[in-house]
Design a protein around this motif. Sequence first.
Motif, PDB file in Angstrom:
ATOM      1  N   ASN A   1       7.263   9.986   8.067  1.00  0.00           N
ATOM      2  CA  ASN A   1       5.838  10.124   7.749  1.00  0.00           C
ATOM      3  C   ASN A   1       5.154   8.771   7.559  1.00  0.00           C
ATOM      4  O   ASN A   1       3.925   8.706   7.496  1.00  0.00           O
ATOM      5  CB  ASN A   1       5.657  10.943   6.459  1.00  0.00           C
ATOM      6  N   LEU A   2       5.943   7.715   7.472  1.00  0.00           N
ATOM      7  CA  LEU A   2       5.387   6.367   7.272  1.00  0.00           C
ATOM      8  C   LEU A   2       5.344   5.654   8.617  1.00  0.00           C
ATOM      9  O   LEU A   2       6.359   5.193   9.128  1.00  0.00           O
ATOM     10  CB  LEU A   2       6.245   5.594   6.269  1.00  0.00           C
ATOM     11  N   THR A   3       4.164   5.582   9.186  1.00  0.00           N
ATOM     12  CA  THR A   3       4.015   5.017  10.538  1.00  0.00           C
ATOM     13  C   THR A   3       3.821   3.506  10.531  1.00  0.00           C
ATOM     14  O   THR A   3       4.123   2.839  11.515  1.00  0.00           O
ATOM     15  CB  THR A   3       2.813   5.679  11.250  1.00  0.00           C
ATOM     16  N   ASP A   4       3.305   2.956   9.442  1.00  0.00           N
ATOM     17  CA  ASP A   4       3.077   1.508   9.336  1.00  0.00           C
ATOM     18  C   ASP A   4       4.319   0.859   8.732  1.00  0.00           C
ATOM     19  O   ASP A   4       4.652   1.078   7.566  1.00  0.00           O
ATOM     20  CB  ASP A   4       1.848   1.243   8.453  1.00  0.00           C
ATOM     21  N   SER A   5       5.014   0.064   9.501  1.00  0.00           N
ATOM     22  CA  SER A   5       6.277  -0.535   9.051  1.00  0.00           C
ATOM     23  C   SER A   5       6.083  -1.519   7.898  1.00  0.00           C
ATOM     24  O   SER A   5       7.037  -1.834   7.177  1.00  0.00           O
ATOM     25  CB  SER A   5       6.970  -1.239  10.223  1.00  0.00           C
ATOM     26  N   LEU A   6       4.872  -2.027   7.721  1.00  0.00           N
ATOM     27  CA  LEU A   6       4.606  -2.984   6.643  1.00  0.00           C
ATOM     28  C   LEU A   6       4.197  -2.300   5.336  1.00  0.00           C
ATOM     29  O   LEU A   6       4.109  -2.949   4.291  1.00  0.00           O
ATOM     30  CB  LEU A   6       3.504  -3.967   7.070  1.00  0.00           C
ATOM     31  N   PHE A   7       3.952  -1.011   5.404  1.00  0.00           N
ATOM     32  CA  PHE A   7       3.456  -0.276   4.237  1.00  0.00           C
ATOM     33  C   PHE A   7       4.627   0.185   3.380  1.00  0.00           C
ATOM     34  O   PHE A   7       5.547   0.838   3.859  1.00  0.00           O
ATOM     35  CB  PHE A   7       2.631   0.931   4.720  1.00  0.00           C
ATOM     36  N   ASP A   8       4.591  -0.158   2.101  1.00  0.00           N
ATOM     37  CA  ASP A   8       5.612   0.253   1.139  1.00  0.00           C
ATOM     38  C   ASP A   8       4.930   1.101   0.072  1.00  0.00           C
ATOM     39  O   ASP A   8       4.321   0.570  -0.867  1.00  0.00           O
ATOM     40  CB  ASP A   8       6.277  -0.979   0.504  1.00  0.00           C
ATOM     41  N   PRO A   9       5.006   2.441   0.177  1.00  0.00           N
ATOM     42  CA  PRO A   9       4.279   3.313  -0.746  1.00  0.00           C
ATOM     43  C   PRO A   9       4.626   3.091  -2.216  1.00  0.00           C
ATOM     44  O   PRO A   9       3.743   3.113  -3.074  1.00  0.00           O
ATOM     45  CB  PRO A   9       4.690   4.720  -0.308  1.00  0.00           C
ATOM     46  N   LEU A  10       5.912   2.883  -2.512  1.00  0.00           N
ATOM     47  CA  LEU A  10       6.302   2.697  -3.905  1.00  0.00           C
ATOM     48  C   LEU A  10       5.705   1.419  -4.475  1.00  0.00           C
ATOM     49  O   LEU A  10       5.164   1.415  -5.598  1.00  0.00           O
ATOM     50  CB  LEU A  10       7.835   2.697  -4.032  1.00  0.00           C
ATOM     51  N   LYS A  11       5.773   0.351  -3.723  1.00  0.00           N
ATOM     52  CA  LYS A  11       5.198  -0.924  -4.181  1.00  0.00           C
ATOM     53  C   LYS A  11       3.693  -0.783  -4.416  1.00  0.00           C
ATOM     54  O   LYS A  11       3.165  -1.227  -5.443  1.00  0.00           O
ATOM     55  CB  LYS A  11       5.466  -2.011  -3.134  1.00  0.00           C
ATOM     56  N   ASP A  12       3.008  -0.132  -3.474  1.00  0.00           N
ATOM     57  CA  ASP A  12       1.553   0.019  -3.591  1.00  0.00           C
ATOM     58  C   ASP A  12       1.153   0.852  -4.799  1.00  0.00           C
ATOM     59  O   ASP A  12       0.226   0.497  -5.544  1.00  0.00           O
ATOM     60  CB  ASP A  12       0.987   0.670  -2.314  1.00  0.00           C
ATOM     61  N   ILE A  13       1.838   1.970  -5.016  1.00  0.00           N
ATOM     62  CA  ILE A  13       1.421   2.841  -6.117  1.00  0.00           C
ATOM     63  C   ILE A  13       1.752   2.214  -7.462  1.00  0.00           C
ATOM     64  O   ILE A  13       1.033   2.409  -8.448  1.00  0.00           O
ATOM     65  CB  ILE A  13       2.010   4.263  -5.982  1.00  0.00           C
ATOM     66  N   ILE A  14       2.823   1.436  -7.518  1.00  0.00           N
ATOM     67  CA  ILE A  14       3.128   0.718  -8.766  1.00  0.00           C
ATOM     68  C   ILE A  14       2.015  -0.279  -9.082  1.00  0.00           C
ATOM     69  O   ILE A  14       1.523  -0.351 -10.228  1.00  0.00           O
ATOM     70  CB  ILE A  14       4.490  -0.014  -8.663  1.00  0.00           C
ATOM     71  N   GLU A  15       1.590  -1.046  -8.074  1.00  0.00           N
ATOM     72  CA  GLU A  15       0.535  -2.045  -8.291  1.00  0.00           C
ATOM     73  C   GLU A  15      -0.772  -1.382  -8.709  1.00  0.00           C
ATOM     74  O   GLU A  15      -1.434  -1.819  -9.663  1.00  0.00           O
ATOM     75  CB  GLU A  15       0.337  -2.868  -7.020  1.00  0.00           C
ATOM     76  N   GLU A  16      -1.161  -0.326  -8.006  1.00  0.00           N
ATOM     77  CA  GLU A  16      -2.416   0.362  -8.328  1.00  0.00           C
ATOM     78  C   GLU A  16      -2.363   1.005  -9.707  1.00  0.00           C
ATOM     79  O   GLU A  16      -3.323   0.937 -10.490  1.00  0.00           O
ATOM     80  CB  GLU A  16      -2.711   1.445  -7.274  1.00  0.00           C
ATOM     81  N   ALA A  17      -1.258   1.649 -10.014  1.00  0.00           N
ATOM     82  CA  ALA A  17      -1.129   2.344 -11.288  1.00  0.00           C
ATOM     83  C   ALA A  17      -1.107   1.374 -12.463  1.00  0.00           C
ATOM     84  O   ALA A  17      -1.747   1.616 -13.497  1.00  0.00           O
ATOM     85  CB  ALA A  17       0.134   3.210 -11.287  1.00  0.00           C
ATOM     86  N   HIS A  18      -0.396   0.287 -12.299  1.00  0.00           N
ATOM     87  CA  HIS A  18      -0.302  -0.681 -13.402  1.00  0.00           C
ATOM     88  C   HIS A  18      -1.651  -1.349 -13.688  1.00  0.00           C
ATOM     89  O   HIS A  18      -1.942  -1.690 -14.844  1.00  0.00           O
ATOM     90  CB  HIS A  18       0.777  -1.719 -13.101  1.00  0.00           C
ATOM     91  N   LYS A  19      -2.451  -1.498 -12.665  1.00  0.00           N
ATOM     92  CA  LYS A  19      -3.803  -2.037 -12.887  1.00  0.00           C
ATOM     93  C   LYS A  19      -4.604  -1.120 -13.805  1.00  0.00           C
ATOM     94  O   LYS A  19      -5.450  -1.568 -14.571  1.00  0.00           O
ATOM     95  CB  LYS A  19      -4.547  -2.173 -11.545  1.00  0.00           C
ATOM     96  N   LYS A  20      -4.346   0.187 -13.698  1.00  0.00           N
ATOM     97  CA  LYS A  20      -5.094   1.182 -14.472  1.00  0.00           C
ATOM     98  C   LYS A  20      -4.368   1.572 -15.764  1.00  0.00           C
ATOM     99  O   LYS A  20      -4.814   2.462 -16.487  1.00  0.00           O
ATOM    100  CB  LYS A  20      -5.299   2.457 -13.636  1.00  0.00           C
ATOM    101  N   GLY A  21      -3.234   0.928 -16.034  1.00  0.00           N
ATOM    102  CA  GLY A  21      -2.508   1.235 -17.257  1.00  0.00           C
ATOM    103  C   GLY A  21      -1.660   2.487 -17.190  1.00  0.00           C
ATOM    104  O   GLY A  21      -1.315   3.073 -18.223  1.00  0.00           O
ATOM    105  N   LEU A  22      -1.296   2.918 -15.975  1.00  0.00           N
ATOM    106  CA  LEU A  22      -0.460   4.115 -15.798  1.00  0.00           C
ATOM    107  C   LEU A  22       0.986   3.717 -15.520  1.00  0.00           C
ATOM    108  O   LEU A  22       1.244   2.724 -14.834  1.00  0.00           O
ATOM    109  CB  LEU A  22      -0.955   4.957 -14.623  1.00  0.00           C
ATOM    110  N   GLU A  23       1.913   4.494 -16.036  1.00  0.00           N
ATOM    111  CA  GLU A  23       3.325   4.275 -15.734  1.00  0.00           C
ATOM    112  C   GLU A  23       3.694   4.974 -14.423  1.00  0.00           C
ATOM    113  O   GLU A  23       3.133   6.020 -14.090  1.00  0.00           O
ATOM    114  CB  GLU A  23       4.214   4.821 -16.849  1.00  0.00           C
ATOM    115  N   VAL A  24       4.667   4.390 -13.716  1.00  0.00           N
ATOM    116  CA  VAL A  24       5.203   5.006 -12.498  1.00  0.00           C
ATOM    117  C   VAL A  24       6.700   5.223 -12.672  1.00  0.00           C
ATOM    118  O   VAL A  24       7.453   4.281 -12.954  1.00  0.00           O
ATOM    119  CB  VAL A  24       4.946   4.133 -11.259  1.00  0.00           C
ATOM    120  N   HIS A  25       7.122   6.478 -12.529  1.00  0.00           N
ATOM    121  CA  HIS A  25       8.529   6.843 -12.612  1.00  0.00           C
ATOM    122  C   HIS A  25       8.977   7.307 -11.239  1.00  0.00           C
ATOM    123  O   HIS A  25       8.378   8.228 -10.658  1.00  0.00           O
ATOM    124  CB  HIS A  25       8.732   7.943 -13.651  1.00  0.00           C
TER     125      HIS A  25
END
Length: 605
Positions: free
Chosen positions: A91-115
């Motif tokens: 389902n990940l067509t962009d080889s440079l896209f790392d969903p886990l890395k992105d959601i951690i960065e976005e969530a931490h900016k907003k003060g949310l934890e990622v498990h």
Amino acid sequence: MRWVCKKGYFIILVIAILMTVGCLPKRVIQPPSKVTEGRGIWVIAYQIASPDNIRKIVETAKENNFNMLFVQIVVGGYAYYNSDILPRSENLTDSLFDPLKDIIEEAHKKGLEVHAWINTYIVWSREALPKASKHILYQHPDWFLIDDNGKSMAEYTKDDMIWHRVEGMYLDAGKKEVKDWIYNIFMEVTRNYDVDGVHFDFVRYPVGLFFPRKSDYPVDPLMISRNAHYYEPSSLVKRDGSILDRWNMYHFIMWNEERSESIKELVEMVVEGIEKEKPEVIVSAAVFPDPGTAYKWCGQRWRKWPLDITIPMAYGGNLEYVGKLMASYLTTNKCVYTGLGAYLKTSDEIIKEIKLGRGLDIDGFVLFMGKPCFEEKKYLSRIKSKLFSIPALVPRFPREPERVDKSKKENRWIKNIEDSFTSTSEFFKCLRDNGKTYNDFLKEQADEVNLIEKINNEVYKETKIEDSEIVLSPKLVRYSSIYVSIPSSFWGKIKAFSKVTLVRTALKLHSFPTVARRYSENSKKPLGGDCGFTTLDKDDQITKALDEMEENELREIRTSLGIIFLKVDKIIQPHLVEYGKLDLNSKRVVFQRELERRIEEWSHQ
């Protein structure tokens, strides 16, 4: 201070009520929105397949005062992160896209934890096979469980999954190689990403009759009666079955304990590994909501796991049922969140469940939405307005390993019986209902274990059937079924009986498979109701009816759950045959028959 006192008195009162009558009070007084409370959302893997989705998920969670995201990053044996162990999701067509890395960065900016949510033992569930040659199904087909017919789950088709009512293909939790492989996945995520936690899911055996290819247990698990797998805990207290039934139950339960220990070992490995490398990372697991059922059905003895957060998935049932489950968690001193089925219920129903959970001192709540949370803004907004108007901090509990007195030898059989019940209070209620004290129970069970050991040594060890021996095969019946549920409500009954009338009429005009695909409500619907062959070795209403029926006969029976239409497609009568030529299910019936005969002779000596 006044509220704290009231809350303490309330919890004591709830425990007292549960221990005496086994049910919840009709009304619970609720505290205001808490300042410290886990508020999570499970995020399914496909929902993080694009950066835009990730941004919308994080924004929606933050807007509604959630503070945790449990993000699925391993599903179907594929990774939604950059992995050296697993193939990358298609389902990940962009080889440079790392969903886990992105959601951690976005969530931490907003003060949310990622498990990081990792599907543990289940590694495939679709009809089409995986495309990646690196997939575990192709790399290690010998790591999979087998079913009660001896077929490996690695060879399963979608029809097999439907037939056995299982979600997908499961790895054998008892294999050391499987434990090491899963451990390495958890540690890869922990080492390479700034996750706040790792989260087990499907950390259990599948529900049903599934076995390792090889077992060290002194009794062959494949030869234990199928009825033993469906035992009622109360029957262990009553000792009301035949000697053979009790022998089978004993060995199923002790074998199941070994299965549960394999799962516990994996959880302990992950906790210890993370403790050494990143002790700040939280370890949690989504588990079956009823501890007794979780243990006896799938070896998930989660009350013994050294988790930071345990999340029982109390998705279904009414408020009283969910409340009783949450109340049963009061007996643990561990951090417990309750998983709630937002995909099944209205926001008002979820609000009531959270209110009740707060009154029972549950530490947090996690919603399973089904859809992406940004498509359910109205739903979440209502929960926020009623309960989450104030942002909350995530509770923090120091990780303390369970202290076990090694000098004290635990009675495994007694502990297994107690753990088969939902809670300690239910176990003691069962004792009281049967007029027994705990000392009575201990003495009776000591006698029971002595009896089982005598049968093991004097009967079971001598019960051997050679492959060349001529035996009488069991009667085999191939049948199909159509199931119509009967709800408890008046209008539900009217609707159900109208459907039953439709089925009766349709069966006069169309083939059974056609009608089953149209009207049946059970898992065999896609198969046209085909239930395959049965050896008639189960003690239930359907088996008794099938044993009386003739080929091509139709019969309608009423059960406690609904109306079942049965059709016998083929009967293979008992006949003489070499034991080695029988299928596995028939071998079990013949073996049980021989064991029963020998126990009967032995008991009269």
